[in-house]
Design a protein around this motif. Structure first.
Motif, short mmCIF file in Angstrom:
data_model
loop_
_atom_site.label_atom_id
_atom_site.label_comp_id
_atom_site.label_asym_id
_atom_site.label_seq_id
_atom_site.Cartn_x
_atom_site.Cartn_y
_atom_site.Cartn_z
N SER A 121 0.84 -1.21 0.00
CA SER A 121 0.00 0.00 0.00
C SER A 121 0.87 1.25 0.00
CB SER A 121 -0.92 0.01 1.23
OG SER A 121 -0.21 0.41 2.39
N GLN A 122 0.19 2.40 -0.13
CA GLN A 122 0.86 3.70 -0.05
C GLN A 122 0.72 4.32 1.34
OE1 GLN A 122 -1.75 5.09 -3.28
NE2 GLN A 122 0.09 5.73 -4.36
N THR A 123 0.20 3.58 2.30
CA THR A 123 -0.18 4.16 3.58
C THR A 123 0.93 4.10 4.62
OG1 THR A 123 -1.00 2.12 4.58
CG2 THR A 123 -2.51 3.31 3.13
N ASP A 124 0.77 4.95 5.65
CA ASP A 124 1.65 4.88 6.81
C ASP A 124 1.26 3.71 7.72
OD1 ASP A 124 -0.77 6.19 7.37
OD2 ASP A 124 0.08 7.31 9.04
N THR A 125 0.00 3.30 7.69
CA THR A 125 -0.51 2.28 8.61
C THR A 125 0.13 0.92 8.40
OG1 THR A 125 -2.63 3.43 8.75
CG2 THR A 125 -2.62 1.10 9.39
N GLU A 126 0.45 0.59 7.17
CA GLU A 126 0.97 -0.75 6.89
C GLU A 126 2.26 -1.06 7.65
OE1 GLU A 126 1.94 -3.69 3.06
OE2 GLU A 126 1.60 -1.54 2.75
N VAL A 127 3.01 -0.01 7.99
CA VAL A 127 4.26 -0.27 8.73
C VAL A 127 3.97 -0.87 10.11
CG1 VAL A 127 5.49 1.59 7.53
CG2 VAL A 127 4.50 2.03 9.80
N ILE A 128 2.80 -0.59 10.68
CA ILE A 128 2.49 -1.09 12.02
C ILE A 128 2.44 -2.61 12.01
CG2 ILE A 128 0.80 -1.09 13.91
CD1 ILE A 128 -0.14 1.67 12.90
N VAL A 129 1.66 -3.18 11.08
CA VAL A 129 1.51 -4.63 11.07
C VAL A 129 2.80 -5.31 10.61
CG1 VAL A 129 0.53 -4.76 8.73
CG2 VAL A 129 -0.06 -6.49 10.43
N LYS A 130 3.53 -4.70 9.70
CA LYS A 130 4.79 -5.31 9.24
C LYS A 130 5.86 -5.24 10.33
CE LYS A 130 3.18 -6.43 5.21
NZ LYS A 130 3.52 -5.81 3.93
N LEU A 131 5.88 -4.14 11.09
CA LEU A 131 6.84 -4.04 12.18
C LEU A 131 6.49 -5.03 13.29
CD1 LEU A 131 9.32 -2.45 13.20
CD2 LEU A 131 7.75 -0.84 14.29
N PHE A 132 5.20 -5.16 13.58
CA PHE A 132 4.75 -6.14 14.59
C PHE A 132 5.22 -7.54 14.21
CE2 PHE A 132 1.52 -9.38 15.50
CZ PHE A 132 1.59 -9.41 16.90
N GLU A 133 5.01 -7.92 12.97
CA GLU A 133 5.40 -9.27 12.56
C GLU A 133 6.91 -9.45 12.55
OE1 GLU A 133 1.48 -10.66 10.03
OE2 GLU A 133 3.39 -10.40 8.96
N TYR A 134 7.64 -8.39 12.28
CA TYR A 134 9.11 -8.45 12.34
C TYR A 134 9.57 -8.77 13.77
CZ TYR A 134 13.95 -6.81 12.44
OH TYR A 134 15.31 -6.71 12.62
N PHE A 135 8.87 -8.16 14.76
CA PHE A 135 9.24 -8.39 16.16
C PHE A 135 8.66 -9.70 16.71
CE2 PHE A 135 9.57 -3.55 16.66
CZ PHE A 135 10.95 -3.58 16.64
N CYS A 136 7.68 -10.28 16.03
CA CYS A 136 6.89 -11.38 16.62
C CYS A 136 7.59 -12.73 16.46
CB CYS A 136 5.50 -11.41 15.98
SG CYS A 136 4.30 -12.34 16.95
N ASN A 137 8.65 -12.91 17.24
CA ASN A 137 9.36 -14.19 17.25
C ASN A 137 9.01 -15.02 18.48
OD1 ASN A 137 10.85 -13.58 14.87
ND2 ASN A 137 12.16 -12.24 16.09
N GLY A 138 8.28 -14.42 19.41
CA GLY A 138 7.90 -15.12 20.63
C GLY A 138 6.53 -14.66 21.07
N ASP A 139 6.47 -13.98 22.21
CA ASP A 139 5.21 -13.50 22.77
C ASP A 139 4.66 -12.36 21.92
OD1 ASP A 139 3.12 -12.58 24.26
OD2 ASP A 139 4.29 -12.01 26.01
N PRO A 140 3.46 -12.50 21.33
CA PRO A 140 2.91 -11.44 20.49
C PRO A 140 2.70 -10.12 21.25
CG PRO A 140 1.79 -13.50 20.03
CD PRO A 140 2.66 -13.74 21.24
N PHE A 141 2.35 -10.20 22.53
CA PHE A 141 2.14 -8.96 23.28
C PHE A 141 3.44 -8.19 23.44
CE2 PHE A 141 1.22 -6.73 27.47
CZ PHE A 141 0.51 -5.71 26.86
N GLU A 142 4.54 -8.90 23.65
CA GLU A 142 5.83 -8.23 23.72
C GLU A 142 6.18 -7.61 22.37
OE1 GLU A 142 7.91 -7.59 26.28
OE2 GLU A 142 6.26 -8.35 27.52
N ALA A 143 5.84 -8.28 21.29
CA ALA A 143 6.07 -7.72 19.95
C ALA A 143 5.23 -6.47 19.74
CB ALA A 143 5.74 -8.76 18.90
N PHE A 144 3.99 -6.49 20.26
CA PHE A 144 3.11 -5.31 20.13
C PHE A 144 3.68 -4.14 20.92
CE2 PHE A 144 -0.72 -2.85 21.34
CZ PHE A 144 -1.16 -2.52 20.06
#
Length: 590
Positions: A121-144
């Motif tokens: 997308s062209q949006t700023d919002t997409e970085v949120i979900v992509k950054l979350f998944e980049y961090f999400c190697n363990g506990d999802p809440f810690e990634a959030f």
């Protein structure tokens, strides 16, 4: 303004999501979407245009055991209104909806792209979900938590993920978000209206609060410490809830200007100067003149822009009434930038002048509030105002964002930095309730007579024009705006006790000369209301603004006062403030 809904623990969550989004339609949107976790899979349905388009697509989707969902109505700020740019945005195993603006999204996007993470997308919002998944190697809440620590700006966020299919993660900073609970489940919304009928009490999240919900528990954190929800009673009337407890949409929109302007400058007014993602500095190469074309309130904003751009950028600016310009066969030279200003993007006369400039080969720039509108599609470049929808016909917050955008543009073109002044001007739009009460009391003195003059000098002359327009639009009392120095060239003949004068007296620009003009009117027994930081004993009424060292800070505070004065006079006249007679919100005919 975009809208958010979410729910967990109820049957057919898609039903609440659609009904909730319908309650948020009044805020304005150009696309909508929902994401639902069904049998540990995320099903995303999005559509451009009205919610009926989303409903038709939703009818084609079969759900087996839907557990939770999030939904969003989008008013474009980054990227065109398309299905790809619509929320929810997804990664490989998660989905997110977001209100607000991520100021450092480009920096985050570049970082993730270097990690071979792709964006669609062209949006700023997409970085949120992509950054979350980049961090999400363990506990999802810690990634959030890591995700919201990395993003800057304003946001209300709901995120769901297949890694935790029984939770909704949330975070709030600078954009409203509410969580409510009943015996069946838990609900989210960005304003009260969607929650009415589902819950009687709600927790209004504060800035910095984040957490997650399960089917029957709400976990809220502030600075890594868990806190207990503070439930407050929800309104019982949906229409009242949409107005936020205010009597009229116009009143609500006057009060909203403080938050709206913060959104207008997000990612643009930085300590290093003004930045516009929408237009590169090279676009202005070879420009020696500017023509601004607009109608009504937008024309008044353009006049303010003339003062600011000529002062800050040293570029000559002509401001034209679009309905006159289009028939005048004007001289249009290739070294001229043609700027059009429109709230709706459909103003017929303004659109025609834009087409005329395009045919003459001029570079064109639109300042507009509605992406994908006719004016935006025709113009070479567009800077979006980010005002959200205005329900009140008499413009308030759109005018404020137009002036603010022109001020930032004057900084951008002039390579100057008024970062602190811009922030202080926004603070000046925060409505003081005691001041509002004073204006309510004053208004009863201004219901008769043979008309109003609003007077000011420099940037306060266009504000006088706008103040007069607001008053006549909704009170139906004759009002005119004049340069203060022009009164003695004819209009002062009308001065008597039944002539009401609203004097905009700046401490920072031509103070003594404007004061002298006020004295001339007082000497002829006109009834004068002065708005200033400097007390003027001679005038009949006085509204004090805060002391400041920048005229634009004074401008924005005076703007709010003139809007409130028009509102309260109209209320006392018994008029429909939101729908004044003979007027339409968007003028799409000549």
């Amino acid at each position: 303004m975009c809208g958010i809904v979410g729910c967990i623990g109820i049957e057919k969550p898609q039903k609440y999501l659609i009904e909730g989004l319908k309650e948020l339609e009044y805020r304005g949107y150009d696309s909508a979407g929902i994401a639902i976790i069904d049998n540990k899979e995320i099903k995303v349905i999005k559509a451009v245009g009205k919610l009926k388009n989303l409903e038709r697509k939703l009818d084609q989707v079969k759900f087996e055991n839907p557990k939770l969902g999030i939904g969003h109505t989008r008013w474009a700020t980054h990227g065109k209104p398309t299905e790809i740019n619509a929320h929810p945005h997804t990664g490989q195993f998660s989905a997110v909806v977001h209100n607000g603006i991520i100021e450092n999204y480009q920096e985050i996007k570049k970082f993730l792209e270097e990690k071979n993470i792709n964006f669609v997308s062209q949006t700023d919002t997409e970085v949120i979900v992509k950054l979350f998944e980049y961090f999400c190697n363990g506990d999802p809440f810690e990634a959030f938590k890591k995700t919201i620590e990395k993003i800057d700006g304003a946001y209300a966020i709901l995120l769901i993920t297949k890694k935790e299919p029984d939770k909704i993660f949330f975070a709030k900073k600078g954009s409203p978000l509410i969580v409510a609970k009943n015996s069946k489940g838990i609900y989210f919304a960005s304003s009260d209206a969607p929650l009415i009928g589902y819950a009687k009490q709600a927790h209004y999240l504060e800035d910095g609060e984040y957490g997650y919900v399960t089917e029957n528990e709400i976990h809220i954190f502030q600075k890594n410490l868990m806190i207990s929800p503070e439930f407050k009673d929800l309104p019982t009337d949906k229409e009242s809830a949409k107005k936020g407890g205010f009597r009229f949409y116009m009143e609500k929109e006057i009060y909203e200007q403080f938050d709206i302007l913060k959104e207008t400058i997000l990612g643009r007014n930085t300590e290093d100067g003004i930045k516009f993602d929408e237009v590169d500095k090279s676009f202005f190469n070879g420009i020696n003149n500017i023509i601004i074309s607009a109608c009504g309130t937008s024309y008044h904003a353009g006049l303010v822009g003339k003062y600011l751009i000529e002062r800050n950028a040293k570029i000559r600016v002509d401001v034209e009434v679009a309905s006159e310009l289009r028939y005048r066969n004007p001289l249009l030279t290739k070294d001229t930038l043609f700027i059009v200003i429109s709230q709706s993007g459909e103003t017929a006369d303004t659109l025609e002048t834009l087409k005329m400039a395009k045919e003459a080969g001029l570079k064109t720039l639109a300042l507009c509030n509605v992406d994908n509108s006719s004016i935006v599609r025709v113009a070479d470049k567009t800077i979006l105002l980010r005002a959200g929808i205005e329900k009140g016909v008499a413009s308030t917050k759109a005018f404020a964002t137009q002036v603010m955008t022109l001020w930032m543009l004057s900084n951008y073109l002039g390579d100057i930095n008024e970062y602190e002044a811009i922030n202080s001007a926004i603070e000046a739009t925060k409505v003081d309730t005691a001041l509002h009460e004073k204006i309510k009391r004053l208004s009863k003195r201004y219901l008769h007579g043979h008309g109003f003059f609003f007077i000011g000098r420099d940037i306060f002359f266009p504000l006088a024009l706008e103040g007069a327009l607001k008053l006549k639009e909704i009170s139906y009392i004759h009002a005119e705006g004049y340069p203060a120095g022009e009164m003695k060239h004819g209009p002062i003949a009308l001065a008597d006790p039944e002539l009401f004068v609203v004097a905009l007296l700046s401490k920072n620009i031509l103070y003594e000369k404007t004061k002298s003009n006020i004295e001339e009117l007082v000497a002829r027994d006109a009834t004068v209301l002065t708005i200033s930081s400097e007390f003027i004993e001679m005038t009949d009424d006085f509204v004090k603004i805060k002391n400041s060292n920048h005229p634009m800070i004074e401008f924005f505070e005076m703007m709010v006062i003139t809007q409130l004065l028009a509102l309260e006079v109209a209320v006392r006249m018994g008029n429909d403030v939101d729908m004044p007679r003979n007027l339409a919100k968007s003028v799409t005919v000549e």
